[in-house]
Design an enzyme around this catalytic site. Structure first.
Site, mmCIF file in Angstrom:
data_model
loop_
_atom_site.group_PDB
_atom_site.id
_atom_site.type_symbol
_atom_site.label_atom_id
_atom_site.label_comp_id
_atom_site.label_asym_id
_atom_site.label_seq_id
_atom_site.Cartn_x
_atom_site.Cartn_y
_atom_site.Cartn_z
ATOM 1 N N ARG B 127 -0.684 -13.616 7.263
ATOM 2 C CA ARG B 127 -2.071 -13.066 6.772
ATOM 3 C C ARG B 127 -2.047 -11.443 6.771
ATOM 4 O O ARG B 127 -3.295 -11.210 6.519
ATOM 5 C CB ARG B 127 -3.388 -13.855 6.635
ATOM 6 N N LYS B 149 1.196 0.136 -2.157
ATOM 7 C CA LYS B 149 1.841 -0.787 -3.048
ATOM 8 C C LYS B 149 3.012 -1.322 -2.267
ATOM 9 O O LYS B 149 3.807 -0.722 -1.914
ATOM 10 C CB LYS B 149 2.112 -0.139 -4.323
ATOM 11 N N GLU B 191 9.735 13.429 -9.250
ATOM 12 C CA GLU B 191 8.289 13.112 -8.782
ATOM 13 C C GLU B 191 7.444 14.239 -8.226
ATOM 14 O O GLU B 191 6.286 14.699 -8.465
ATOM 15 C CB GLU B 191 8.111 11.897 -7.888
ATOM 16 N N LYS B 235 -0.631 12.930 -3.644
ATOM 17 C CA LYS B 235 -0.710 11.511 -4.015
ATOM 18 C C LYS B 235 -1.689 10.726 -3.096
ATOM 19 O O LYS B 235 -2.455 9.806 -3.244
ATOM 20 C CB LYS B 235 0.656 10.851 -3.540
ATOM 21 N N GLU B 245 -6.085 1.125 -7.934
ATOM 22 C CA GLU B 245 -5.603 1.408 -9.308
ATOM 23 C C GLU B 245 -6.445 1.051 -10.389
ATOM 24 O O GLU B 245 -5.985 0.430 -11.300
ATOM 25 C CB GLU B 245 -4.311 0.877 -9.410
ATOM 26 N N ARG B 249 -5.779 6.829 -10.406
ATOM 27 C CA ARG B 249 -4.517 6.640 -10.167
ATOM 28 C C ARG B 249 -3.385 6.624 -11.160
ATOM 29 O O ARG B 249 -2.376 6.907 -11.225
ATOM 30 C CB ARG B 249 -4.198 5.316 -9.463
ATOM 31 N N ASN B 253 1.211 8.149 -13.323
ATOM 32 C CA ASN B 253 1.981 7.455 -14.496
ATOM 33 C C ASN B 253 2.707 8.803 -15.293
ATOM 34 O O ASN B 253 3.200 8.437 -16.401
ATOM 35 C CB ASN B 253 1.415 6.493 -14.921
ATOM 36 N N HIS B 256 5.754 8.408 -17.048
ATOM 37 C CA HIS B 256 6.272 7.000 -16.688
ATOM 38 C C HIS B 256 6.303 6.003 -17.952
ATOM 39 O O HIS B 256 7.061 5.154 -18.116
ATOM 40 C CB HIS B 256 5.466 6.594 -15.669
ATOM 41 N N HIS B 260 9.496 4.538 -18.276
ATOM 42 C CA HIS B 260 10.012 3.165 -18.198
ATOM 43 C C HIS B 260 10.588 2.381 -19.409
ATOM 44 O O HIS B 260 11.454 1.480 -19.224
ATOM 45 C CB HIS B 260 8.383 2.286 -18.067
ATOM 46 N N HIS B 273 15.249 5.992 -11.679
ATOM 47 C CA HIS B 273 13.941 5.974 -11.932
ATOM 48 C C HIS B 273 13.573 7.636 -12.134
ATOM 49 O O HIS B 273 12.947 7.704 -13.007
ATOM 50 C CB HIS B 273 13.107 5.453 -10.839
#
Lengths: 371, 371
Positions: B127, B149, B191, B235, B245, B249, B253, B256, B260, B273
C-alpha cells in the site's frame, strides 16, 4: 433505525450510514440523501460476487437506475483465492468497455474480498475514481469496509499489492445479514468483541447481556444496530487518528498476531479469519494475565463471551506450537525481530508491547491445545 | 553545478536535485546529502532498462552500496509496449523475493516508462513504499519524473491504470544525457519549449539565443543547467498548486490536444511523443492566431525555435484531417463533447478554452499538411 457516523480525514471525510432497508434506497443515498450531495458522476460500475448479486443485485441496480445512474456490472467469483491481479484485470476490462471516467464510481456490493478488489480498482483506474462500499457481511461492515485499505494478493503473499483509497460513502444495510451463513456471522462477531476489548467496555457489557450471540436470529434489531454503530465508531475513530497505519491503528490488530500465525499454519483451511482472531484474543488475554497486566476475571469474561458466540477458543487440533512460534517471527508486525503484541489492561483498553518473553508465548499456546 | 528545487505539497514535500555527476553520489543523495535526512530504509530495489543499466547500473549500485544500502535489481525491457501489468508483476516478484518492507525504497533509473512502472509498483507495494526517481532522458527529467503520476497501460488504452505517488527525491544528473539518442533529446526539448510558451518567457528567449539546439553537443553546460532548472521549476510550481490535476495542471497539456490525436492516428509509430507535442504546439499557436488571441509574430518565433531544434512542424504525410478531428473528440480532455484547448496569449502565458470552432481546427490542420 438509522445511524450516520462521520469519518474525519485530513484530505477527505465521508460517512458510514447504518440504515435498515438502506439497500432499497441505495440510489438516493448516492445522490446524497438530502444532506450534503456526494457529487458522483452518472456512471456506476457495480462489483459483486454471484451469491450476493443473486440476492441483492436487482434491488441495488433498480434503485440506482431510478436515481438516474447508468449501471455496469462485474461479477467476480467470491473467496480469498480469487483476490488476484487477474480478477482486478476483469474489473479494468469492464471499466474500459463502459468508458468509466474520472467522475465515475466503482461500487462494491459484497464481502471484504469484493470490497478490497473493487476499492483497489477504484484507486488505480485513471489514477483514482470514486468508490462506494456496500458491505454485506458482518466482517466487512465492521472492519474491512472502513479505513481505506484496498488491494489484492500476490500469488505468494496476502494483501501485498494495494493502496489506501477512501470511499465516498459506506452504506450498511443490516437486513443483508439475513442471508449470511451463521459461521460467517460468528466470524464477524469476533471483530465486534475485539472492539469491546480494545475500545468500548459498554459494547462488551451489552454483548454480555444478550442470552445468545451465535446466530443472527438471537440478536435483537436494537442490539444489532448498537453492535454495528459502536463497532464502526471504534474503527472510524482509530483510522481517522491514523489514516496510514503509523501508530494507533496497531491496536486494531488485537488478537491478530497469533491469529495470523494460526491461519497461516493451517493454510487458511481450518479456521476462518474471525475464528483465528477469536483464538488470538484468548491467547493475548492469557499472555496479559501471565504478565500481570490483566485480571484473570476479565480474561474469563472474554473467554465466556467468545464461547457464547460459538467461536473457537482452543488451538485447532494437531497444530505444532513450535511452528506457530516460528511463524510469529515472519509476521508483518515483527519489528527488529521482536514480536509486537496488543495486550489488554482492562476491558476497553489495550497497550502495545514487544516485550513478551518467548516462553510465556509457548506456555500460553500449550495451555490452549485441544485436550 | 547544482540546483535544488523544492516541490511543496500538502502531504509531502520533496526536492528535485539537478547535479552534474550526481549519479556517482547517488548513495549520499539518498542518505540526505547533509541537508534534511531522507529516512529511507536499508533496502533499495533498483528498476531499470537494459541500455540504461548497461551504462549506469554499476555506478549507481556501487554508490548505493558504499552508502550502506542493500540493492536488488529488476531490469525490464524498455519501451511503451512493455508498460504493462505483466512488467509490473515482475517488479512485485522481485520485491517479494527480496522481502521489501514498508520502509524500503523503489528507485527508477531510466526514462519515463521505467519511472511510471517503478513508481506505480512503489505506490502499490504494501500500500505504498518510498520512491526515488533518477531520470536519464530529457523528457523524463523535465516532465515525467515530476508530479507523481505513475501507472501502466491497459492493453486497449494508455495510462488507464495508475496512481498518484510522490517521490522522496528526484535526482537529475545532466551527464546521463550524453548517451541519449539525438532524436530523444529533441523530443525532450519539445517539452522544454512548451515551458517557455506556457510559463517562462525568459527560458524561451535563452533558447532563441542558442545557435543550434538539435543536438546536446551544441548546448553549453550552462544552458543545459538553465534548461533543466527552469523546466523543473515550471513543472514543480504547477503540480504543487494542483497535485491531483483538477485545474492549473491543465496548462501542461499545451500542444498535447492535437499532439495526442496525431500520435494516436499514426498508431504511435511515426512520431514520438515530443514530436507530436511540437506539431500540436504549432497547431495550437496557429489556432490562437486565427482567433485573434496571439500575435502572428509570436507564433512565428515558436515555429522558428521548433525548427531550430530539429522538431517537426508539419503533420506527418498521408494523415487524414477528418480522422484527427474525430480523434480529438475521444481525447481524455474532452468535456461534455467540447474539445479543450490550451492556447497562448503571449510567450509565457496561456489560457484554457473549449470555444474553438471545428472549422478553425480543420483550417489550421489543412494548412499544416506536408506539401
Amino acid at each position: 433505525m438509522k445511524s450516520v457516523i462521520p469519518v474525519e480525514l485530513p484530505q477527505q471525510s465521508y460517512d458510514i450510514a447504518i440504515a435498515s432497508g438502506g439497500l432499497e434506497q441505495l440510489g438516493n443515498w448516492l445522490i446524497g440523501h438530502g444532506s450534503q450531495p456526494l457529487k458522483l458522476g452518472k456512471k456506476i460500475l457495480l462489483v459483486s460476487s454471484p451469491p450476493i448479486f443473486k440476492h441483492y443485485g436487482t434491488q441495488a441496480i433498480t434503485s440506482l437506475e431510478q436515481a438516474g445512474f447508468t449501471v455496469a456490472q462485474c461479477i467476480l467469483p467470491a473467496g480469498e483465492r480469487y483476490k488476484t491481479p487477474a480478477s482486478l484485470q476483469k474489473i479494468y476490462d469492464v471499466a474500459l468497455e463502459n468508458r468509466l471516467e474520472r467522475s465515475s464510481t466503482i461500487l462494491a456490493l459484497g464481502g471484504g474480498v469484493i470490497g478490497d478488489m473493487a476499492g483497489f480498482a477504484a484507486a488505480t483506474w485513471l489514477r483514482g475514481i470514486n468508490f462506494v462500499q456496500v458491505p454485506t457481511t458482518l466482517l466487512a461492515m465492521v472492519d474491512a469496509s472502513i479505513g481505506g485499505k484496498t488491494g489484492v494478493n500476490h500469488p505468494h503473499g496476502k494483501n501485498l499489492i494495494g493502496a489506501f483509497h477512501q470511499p465516498k460513502l459506506v452504506l450498511i444495510d443490516p437486513q443483508t445479514l439475513k442471508t449470511l451463513p451463521a459461521r460467517e456471522f460468528r466470524a464477524g462477531m469476533a471483530e465486534v468483541i475485539k472492539y469491546g476489548i480494545i475500545w468500548d467496555a459498554e459494547l462488551f457489557e451489552k454483548l454480555e447481556q444478550s442470552q445468545r450471540l451465535d446466530q443472527l436470529r438471537y440478536v435483537s434489531d436494537d442490539l444489532l444496530q448498537e453492535i454495528l454503530t459502536r463497532s464502526c465508531q471504534a474503527k472510524a475513530h482509530v483510522v481517522s487518528k491514523d489514516e496510514k497505519e503509523s501508530g494507533l491503528r496497531a491496536i486494531l490488530n488485537y488478537g491478530h498476531t497469533i491469529g495470523h500465525a494460526v491461519e497461516s499454519e493451517t493454510k487458511y483451511k481450518i479456521v476462518n479469519h474471525g475464528e483465528a482472531v477469536a483464538i488470538g484474543m484468548v491467547a493475548a488475554g492469557q499472555i496479559a494475565v501471565a504478565l500481570d497486566m490483566w485480571e484473570q476475571a476479565s480474561s474469563d469474561r472474554q473467554l465466556a463471551l467468545l464461547e457464547k458466540t460459538g467461536l473457537p477458543t482452543k488451538l485447532p487440533g494437531g497444530l505444532d506450537i513450535e511452528a506457530i512460534a516460528a511463524s510469529l517471527l515472519t509476521d508483518k508486525k515483527v519489528k527488529d525481530g521482536r514480536v509486537r503484541f496488543i495486550l489488554p489492561t482492562q476491558i476497553g483498553t489495550v497497550t502495545i508491547t514487544d516485550e513478551v518473553p518467548a516462553d510465556v508465548i509457548r506456555q500460553v499456546l500449550h495451555a490452549m491445545q485441544q485436550t
